[in-house]
Design an enzyme around this catalytic site. Structure first.
Site, PDB file in Angstrom:
ATOM      1  N   PRO A  62       0.824  -1.208   0.000  1.00 62.35           N
ATOM      2  CA  PRO A  62       0.000   0.000   0.000  1.00 62.35           C
ATOM      3  C   PRO A  62       0.863   1.266   0.000  1.00 62.35           C
ATOM      4  O   PRO A  62       1.975   1.273   0.529  1.00 62.35           O
ATOM      5  CB  PRO A  62      -0.804  -0.126   1.301  1.00 62.35           C
ATOM      6  CG  PRO A  62      -0.843  -1.589   1.597  1.00 62.35           C
ATOM      7  CD  PRO A  62       0.474  -2.125   1.119  1.00 62.35           C
ATOM      8  N   THR A 146      -2.814  -5.337  -4.145  1.00 65.71           N
ATOM      9  CA  THR A 146      -1.429  -5.537  -3.680  1.00 65.71           C
ATOM     10  C   THR A 146      -0.801  -6.760  -4.327  1.00 65.71           C
ATOM     11  O   THR A 146       0.382  -6.738  -4.674  1.00 65.71           O
ATOM     12  CB  THR A 146      -1.386  -5.690  -2.152  1.00 65.71           C
ATOM     13  OG1 THR A 146      -2.266  -6.749  -1.766  1.00 65.71           O
ATOM     14  CG2 THR A 146      -1.800  -4.403  -1.462  1.00 65.71           C
ATOM     15  N   ILE A 186       1.303   8.720   1.772  1.00 62.39           N
ATOM     16  CA  ILE A 186       0.310   8.390   2.799  1.00 62.39           C
ATOM     17  C   ILE A 186      -0.525   9.609   3.153  1.00 62.39           C
ATOM     18  O   ILE A 186      -1.759   9.553   3.213  1.00 62.39           O
ATOM     19  CB  ILE A 186       1.008   7.825   4.056  1.00 62.39           C
ATOM     20  CG1 ILE A 186       1.635   6.453   3.740  1.00 62.39           C
ATOM     21  CG2 ILE A 186       0.018   7.701   5.214  1.00 62.39           C
ATOM     22  CD1 ILE A 186       2.485   5.900   4.874  1.00 62.39           C
ATOM     23  N   VAL A 189      -2.395  11.240  -0.288  1.00 63.80           N
ATOM     24  CA  VAL A 189      -3.270  10.389  -1.080  1.00 63.80           C
ATOM     25  C   VAL A 189      -4.166   9.515  -0.208  1.00 63.80           C
ATOM     26  O   VAL A 189      -5.392   9.586  -0.254  1.00 63.80           O
ATOM     27  CB  VAL A 189      -2.463   9.514  -2.068  1.00 63.80           C
ATOM     28  CG1 VAL A 189      -3.407   8.608  -2.865  1.00 63.80           C
ATOM     29  CG2 VAL A 189      -1.645  10.381  -3.006  1.00 63.80           C
ATOM     30  N   ARG A 269      -2.823  30.863 -23.028  1.00 67.34           N
ATOM     31  CA  ARG A 269      -2.788  31.246 -24.435  1.00 67.34           C
ATOM     32  C   ARG A 269      -1.870  32.449 -24.585  1.00 67.34           C
ATOM     33  O   ARG A 269      -1.579  33.158 -23.619  1.00 67.34           O
ATOM     34  CB  ARG A 269      -4.184  31.597 -24.938  1.00 67.34           C
ATOM     35  CG  ARG A 269      -5.095  30.394 -25.128  1.00 67.34           C
ATOM     36  CD  ARG A 269      -6.477  30.841 -25.577  1.00 67.34           C
ATOM     37  NE  ARG A 269      -6.471  31.432 -26.915  1.00 67.34           N
ATOM     38  CZ  ARG A 269      -7.545  31.941 -27.499  1.00 67.34           C
ATOM     39  NH1 ARG A 269      -8.708  31.954 -26.856  1.00 67.34           N
ATOM     40  NH2 ARG A 269      -7.477  32.441 -28.719  1.00 67.34           N
ATOM     41  N   HIS A 270      -1.417  32.681 -25.796  1.00 65.84           N
ATOM     42  CA  HIS A 270      -0.678  33.908 -26.077  1.00 65.84           C
ATOM     43  C   HIS A 270      -1.565  35.108 -25.803  1.00 65.84           C
ATOM     44  O   HIS A 270      -2.797  34.997 -25.760  1.00 65.84           O
ATOM     45  CB  HIS A 270      -0.224  33.911 -27.529  1.00 65.84           C
ATOM     46  CG  HIS A 270      -1.361  33.714 -28.494  1.00 65.84           C
ATOM     47  ND1 HIS A 270      -2.217  34.734 -28.869  1.00 65.84           N
ATOM     48  CD2 HIS A 270      -1.817  32.605 -29.124  1.00 65.84           C
ATOM     49  CE1 HIS A 270      -3.134  34.269 -29.692  1.00 65.84           C
ATOM     50  NE2 HIS A 270      -2.920  32.974 -29.873  1.00 65.84           N
ATOM     51  N   ASN A 276      -5.913  38.212 -34.042  1.00 68.95           N
ATOM     52  CA  ASN A 276      -7.111  38.137 -33.195  1.00 68.95           C
ATOM     53  C   ASN A 276      -7.986  39.366 -33.413  1.00 68.95           C
ATOM     54  O   ASN A 276      -9.210  39.266 -33.530  1.00 68.95           O
ATOM     55  CB  ASN A 276      -6.736  38.071 -31.722  1.00 68.95           C
ATOM     56  CG  ASN A 276      -6.217  36.718 -31.277  1.00 68.95           C
ATOM     57  OD1 ASN A 276      -5.434  36.631 -30.349  1.00 68.95           O
ATOM     58  ND2 ASN A 276      -6.636  35.647 -31.935  1.00 68.95           N
ATOM     59  N   ARG A 334       3.712  34.978 -31.670  1.00 73.54           N
ATOM     60  CA  ARG A 334       2.831  35.520 -30.637  1.00 73.54           C
ATOM     61  C   ARG A 334       3.058  34.861 -29.274  1.00 73.54           C
ATOM     62  O   ARG A 334       2.830  35.488 -28.243  1.00 73.54           O
ATOM     63  CB  ARG A 334       1.373  35.421 -31.068  1.00 73.54           C
ATOM     64  CG  ARG A 334       0.877  34.039 -31.482  1.00 73.54           C
ATOM     65  CD  ARG A 334      -0.482  34.193 -32.172  1.00 73.54           C
ATOM     66  NE  ARG A 334      -1.106  32.954 -32.596  1.00 73.54           N
ATOM     67  CZ  ARG A 334      -0.888  32.348 -33.756  1.00 73.54           C
ATOM     68  NH1 ARG A 334       0.014  32.859 -34.587  1.00 73.54           N
ATOM     69  NH2 ARG A 334      -1.534  31.236 -34.080  1.00 73.54           N
ATOM     70  N   GLU A 372      -0.064  25.995 -33.073  1.00 74.55           N
ATOM     71  CA  GLU A 372      -1.505  25.907 -33.271  1.00 74.55           C
ATOM     72  C   GLU A 372      -1.846  24.986 -34.436  1.00 74.55           C
ATOM     73  O   GLU A 372      -0.997  24.725 -35.312  1.00 74.55           O
ATOM     74  CB  GLU A 372      -2.080  27.316 -33.520  1.00 74.55           C
ATOM     75  CG  GLU A 372      -3.576  27.386 -33.725  1.00 74.55           C
ATOM     76  CD  GLU A 372      -4.395  26.889 -32.535  1.00 74.55           C
ATOM     77  OE1 GLU A 372      -4.322  25.682 -32.262  1.00 74.55           O
ATOM     78  OE2 GLU A 372      -5.108  27.698 -31.910  1.00 74.55           O
ATOM     79  N   HIS A 438      -1.581  27.806 -27.644  1.00 69.88           N
ATOM     80  CA  HIS A 438      -2.744  28.252 -28.404  1.00 69.88           C
ATOM     81  C   HIS A 438      -3.989  27.513 -27.940  1.00 69.88           C
ATOM     82  O   HIS A 438      -3.909  26.465 -27.292  1.00 69.88           O
ATOM     83  CB  HIS A 438      -2.500  28.011 -29.897  1.00 69.88           C
ATOM     84  CG  HIS A 438      -1.194  28.562 -30.370  1.00 69.88           C
ATOM     85  ND1 HIS A 438      -1.065  29.804 -30.922  1.00 69.88           N
ATOM     86  CD2 HIS A 438       0.065  28.027 -30.334  1.00 69.88           C
ATOM     87  CE1 HIS A 438       0.208  30.026 -31.234  1.00 69.88           C
ATOM     88  NE2 HIS A 438       0.912  28.954 -30.879  1.00 69.88           N
ATOM     89  N   TYR A 475      -6.264  10.779  -7.968  1.00 75.03           N
ATOM     90  CA  TYR A 475      -7.658  10.491  -8.284  1.00 75.03           C
ATOM     91  C   TYR A 475      -8.288  11.543  -9.192  1.00 75.03           C
ATOM     92  O   TYR A 475      -9.512  11.647  -9.270  1.00 75.03           O
ATOM     93  CB  TYR A 475      -8.467  10.343  -6.995  1.00 75.03           C
ATOM     94  CG  TYR A 475      -8.016   9.137  -6.189  1.00 75.03           C
ATOM     95  CD1 TYR A 475      -8.495   7.865  -6.472  1.00 75.03           C
ATOM     96  CD2 TYR A 475      -7.081   9.282  -5.167  1.00 75.03           C
ATOM     97  CE1 TYR A 475      -8.067   6.754  -5.757  1.00 75.03           C
ATOM     98  CE2 TYR A 475      -6.641   8.173  -4.435  1.00 75.03           C
ATOM     99  CZ  TYR A 475      -7.146   6.910  -4.737  1.00 75.03           C
ATOM    100  OH  TYR A 475      -6.715   5.813  -4.037  1.00 75.03           O
TER     101      TYR A 475
END
Length: 514
Positions: A62, A146, A186, A189, A269-270, A276, A334, A372, A438, A475
């Site tokens: 474990p 185990t 231990i 988690v 992102r740039h 744009n 960019r 991109e 991007h 998880y």
């Protein structure tokens, strides 16, 4: 307005270098056609290169990271290779059968009643695994327990082989000898599992260590005579024995990049680009004034928040210090300009193997993988222009955004293929990583870590001016979004994706480029 058509990847009106139309000089009555047409998916991302199913049997005490490793393997195979992969965790079956919060004594083989219940849980998981492996197609099943004795492992092998279903078997043993890593596993988690929900942390740690001591008393490591296996020792040392076949070796290669330590990725992102502002997709334009302002703020955020980490010492006091960080960008202008204000001081750092290195903080590393999606013939066009001149292409993209490939360009599936090697690098990296790339790229990376179906990846909201902090754990993955430049501080960038291609969001700062 005249309509342009693209009857083939090259277009019906494509001419040769000598000026002739291809349709005039090529006589091809029986052409080579692909089943998926011009949007054919790369075979590597559709599971077509694997021919044999695989059962992975986890082995280890474990708190050695078995479930974390199993989840990363399944996520990698299902997302990047479209190979169905499922974990059969005996602990889940045991909790369903007898409930959670069982004391350490429950795991003692001398406790006959408890042993019978645990055996029932093991067999239930094995039955479901076999039913899963009977399904058509290549698939991977992971038996997560185990499996600490030779007798238990031989029993599993016999049951699997007697099923006559037909699959390869690979043992995967995780060994943790580093006490610091074990203690961290231990506390970060195991204490978060249902077994210790609402239990005093110190009491839970004490009980879990007693459970581990009981398992250790009967534990026998894997031996070469038991068959194909990979041993992972503190995720630093790897022993591989008798592994053959495309899929088992793919798993081994991936595992050699894994570790169980916490790490963080900062996706950005740039800044707003000149394209744009004009509503154009693709291209290699520089930043607008708003984009430069965002770059300044990103530089300050990296210096003050990413490079500085807070730790708690043994006395419970907070201690802030600089930690080594990485900086990845695409090769496009960019993203490089967005990184221009991130500082690069040098610091001395001692790694966990005892080596001391001279580290250049946030050393820029341009990566072609992070470029991109290439829009091919449509590069530099607006969505309105694409709809006007290439209505058939526009319609195809609306119908299947994941598989759609721009004429002479790329699809999301193509990008998944070129991001697959980067997945290994992201799993291997231990330092915080700033990735300036991007929207199309970050959609895929985000979907991978957040456990999303890749069909949904093209619709993920990745707004401008925002840092997305991802912290993967055993998880799942924790997400935090930090807006560095509020939408009220800048004008709209004019780049509106077609409504049916947009993610469902009320955020008006959604100027996706692909």
């Amino acid at each position: 307005m005249p309509q342009k058509t693209l009857g083939s990847p090259l277009g019906s009106a494509t001419r040769t270098e000598t000026g002739h139309r291809l349709s005039e000089i090529i006589q091809n009555p029986t052409p080579h056609t692909l089943p998926d047409g011009y949007n054919a998916k790369p075979l590597e991302v559709t599971g077509s290169t694997a021919t044999d199913s695989l059962v992975i049997i986890m082995v280890g005490l474990p708190a050695t990271g078995k479930t974390h490793i199993a989840k990363r393997i399944c996520r990698y195979l299902s997302f990047f290779h479209d190979i169905p992969a499922q974990i059969f965790n005996v602990g889940d079956y045991r909790r369903s059968l007898v409930g959670a919060k069982m004391p350490a004594s429950f795991y003692d083989p001398e406790n006959k009643e408890a042993l019978a219940q645990r055996t029932e849980a093991c067999n239930a998981a094995l039955r479901d695994l076999l039913e899963y492996m009977k399904q058509d197609g290549v698939r991977v099943g992971v038996y997560d327990a185990t499996n600490s004795t030779i007798e238990r492992r031989e029993y599993l092998k016999k049951k699997l082989k007697d099923s006559k279903i037909g699959f390869k078997i690979l043992f995967l043993e995780s060994i943790c000898v580093d006490e610091a890593i074990l203690e961290q596993n231990i506390r970060t988690v195991k204490l978060g599992t249902p077994d210790y929900h609402d239990v005093d942390p110190e009491e839970a740690v004490s009980d879990f260590k007693e459970r581990r001591r009981i398992y250790d008393k009967y534990y026998t490591p894997l031996d070469d005579k038991e068959g194909s296996y990979i041993k992972m020792i503190d995720c630093k040392k790897f022993v591989v024995n008798g592994v053959r076949g495309y899929l088992p070796l793919k798993v081994v290669h991936f595992c050699m990049n894994l570790h169980t330590l916490p790490r963080t990725f900062y996706l950005s992102r740039h800044g707003q680009s000149e394209y744009n502002v004009l509503g154009k997709i693709g291209g290699d334009s520089g930043l607008s004034l708003n984009g430069i302002e965002y770059a300044r703020r990103l530089g300050a955020y990296a210096k003050e928040h990413i490079a500085i980490q807070t730790e708690i010492d043994d006395d419970g006091n907070e201690k802030k210090g600089e930690v080594p960080c990485r900086l990845w960008t695409s090769t496009l202008k960019r993203t490089k300009e967005t990184a221009q204000f991130i500082e690069h001081p040098r610091l001395q750092w001692e790694w966990d193997n005892g080596e001391v290195a001279d580290w250049l903080q946030f050393r820029p590393m341009p990566r072609r993988n992070l470029d991109e999606i290439f829009a091919g013939t449509c590069d530099g066009m607006t969505y309105k222009e694409i709809e006007t001149y290439f209505p058939a292409e526009f319609k195809r993209r609306q119908e299947d955004k994941l598989a759609y490939r721009y004429p002479r360009g790329e699809s999301y599936m193509d990008v998944i293929l070129r991001l697959e090697p980067l997945a290994h690098e992201m799993e291997r990296t231990r330092e915080p990583v700033v990735m300036i790339a991007h929207q199309g790229i970050h959609r895929i990376i985000y979907a991978y870590f957040m456990g999303m179906n890749r069909k949904d990846a093209p619709y993920v909201s990745i707004p401008l001016n925002t840092v997305i902090k991802l912290t993967p754990h055993a998880y799942g993955c924790h997400e935090e979004r930090i807006c560095l430049l509020d939408k009220k501080e800048m004008l709209s960038d004019g780049q509106d994706e077609p409504v049916t291609s947009m993610p469902r969001s009320d955020d008006v700062m959604e100027p996706p480029s692909h």
